[in-house]
Design a protein around this motif. Structure first.
Motif, PDB file in Angstrom:
ATOM      1  N   CYS A  46      41.496  35.395  40.703  1.00 45.75           N
ATOM      2  CA  CYS A  46      42.599  36.337  40.513  1.00 45.75           C
ATOM      3  C   CYS A  46      42.353  37.557  41.403  1.00 45.75           C
ATOM      4  O   CYS A  46      41.255  38.114  41.389  1.00 45.75           O
TER       5      CYS A  46
ATOM      6  N   CYS B  63      41.704  40.823  38.651  1.00 44.88           N
ATOM      7  CA  CYS B  63      40.473  40.949  37.845  1.00 44.88           C
ATOM      8  C   CYS B  63      39.333  40.114  38.429  1.00 44.88           C
ATOM      9  O   CYS B  63      38.215  40.201  37.965  1.00 44.88           O
TER      10      CYS B  63
ATOM     11  N   CYS C  36      47.521  35.122  35.179  1.00 42.14           N
ATOM     12  CA  CYS C  36      46.068  35.055  35.069  1.00 42.14           C
ATOM     13  C   CYS C  36      45.681  35.015  33.598  1.00 42.14           C
ATOM     14  O   CYS C  36      46.176  35.810  32.799  1.00 42.14           O
TER      15      CYS C  36
ATOM     16  N   CYS D 161      43.612  38.564  32.942  1.00 40.87           N
ATOM     17  CA  CYS D 161      44.208  39.905  32.899  1.00 40.87           C
ATOM     18  C   CYS D 161      45.728  39.882  32.766  1.00 40.87           C
ATOM     19  O   CYS D 161      46.350  40.927  32.588  1.00 40.87           O
TER      20      CYS D 161
ATOM     21  N   VAL E  94      48.166  39.181  34.964  1.00 35.83           N
ATOM     22  CA  VAL E  94      49.069  39.425  36.092  1.00 35.83           C
ATOM     23  C   VAL E  94      49.679  38.109  36.581  1.00 35.83           C
ATOM     24  O   VAL E  94      49.131  37.024  36.343  1.00 35.83           O
TER      25      VAL E  94
HETATM   26 ZN   LIG Z   1      43.295  38.407  36.528  1.00 36.86          ZN
END
Ligand SMILES: [Zn+2]
Length: 293
Positions: free
Chosen positions: A201, A204, A225, A228, A230
């Protein structure tokens, strides 16, 4: 089509970051206005206080004048009575009262002098402050106008960014836009991140399962993700990845510069390695032809 949407989401994020910066830029004008206006405001406050005090002193002066008038009238009457007393006892009583009134008048006179002195000083102070305030206001005005113009420019810029966003948002699939907006409304600056070159990712840096990674590469559906949250997109060109990392981490300026230089150097080497043989070959051909010619 769907892949196009992801690109739009990335563009939307860039726009939203610019909008955020523009808003902050506009808010940053507030302390500047205060700074410019403060000296004149302080003088204005002092001037108001002084004028109020002056008003009070004038009322006090008027009150004293009336009291003095009254005593003077009383004095005239007592002096008249003194001329028509019928016996010594009455004369003593009127004389005593007359003495008292005369002493009171002397006190009034003293008080009037003190008041006049205070009034004169206060009037001087008021006219000094008026002059200083006028001067400060004159200095402030052009600076204030300059700030106003700059802030209006910034507001217009923000307006046009918002218009641009409206247009872009209209072209994005509503369901995906909703996810994107929900992530950002949580106060997060990053809602979309590309996979890194090694498949983590881009926000993160958590590893993304291979199966998902392939789906992201194909761009068939929106994938977030697991670490995190996103929205993940296919890896960017190298420069875009660097920009995203900057937004995420905001490293100190020195480190960022060094990293930028290193990236640039790597790119140069890569470019050389890729193009050198081809260029050499082309050169060789040209040389041979020119030899023949
Ligand atoms: Zn992430």
């Amino acid at each position: 089509m769907t892949e196009q949407n992801r690109t739009d989401l990335k563009e939307l994020q860039k726009l939203d970051i610019r909008i955020q910066e523009a808003k902050k830029g506009i808010a940053d004008f507030d302390p500047l206005f205060e700074e410019v206006e403060e000296p004149a405001l302080i003088l204005e406050g002092d001037l108001t206080t002084t004028r109020n005090r002056l008003q009070e002193l004038k009322l006090e002066e008027r009150r004293l004048e009336l009291a003095t008038e009254e005593k003077k009238t009383r004095q005239v009457k007592l002096e008249e009575r003194l001329g028509s007393v019928r016996n010594l006892r009455e004369e003593a009583a009127v004389s005593a009262e007359l003495e008292m009134v005369k002493r009171a008048l002397q006190n009034d006179e003293q008080e009037a002098l003190t008041l006049m002195d205070q009034l004169r000083k206060m009037e001087e102070r008021a006219s000094e402050l008026e002059a200083a305030f006028a001067e400060a206001s004159e200095l402030v005005e052009p600076k204030r106008q300059e700030l106003l113009t700059k802030r209006e420019d910034a507001q217009r810029q923000l307006e046009s960014l918002r218009e641009e966003r409206k247009g872009l948002a209209a072209s994005i699939e509503p369901a995906e836009l909703k996810v994107y907006d929900a992530i950002r409304s949580g106060g997060r600056a990053v809602a979309v991140a590309p996979l890194t070159q090694d498949g983590a990712c881009g926000h993160c840096f958590g590893m993304v399962p291979l199966q998902l990674k392939n789906e992201i590469q194909l761009g068939l559906r929106l994938i977030r993700c697991e670490g995190c949250g996103v929205i993940l997109t296919a890896p960017d060109a190298e420069d875009e990845a660097a920009a995203a990392a900057k937004v995420t981490e905001a490293p100190p300026p020195d480190e960022a510069e060094e990293a930028g230089e290193a990236d640039a150097a790597d790119e140069m080497e890569a470019a050389d390695a890729e193009f050198e043989p081809a260029v050499a070959g082309a050169d060789g051909d040209t040389d041979e032809e020119s030899d023949k010619g």
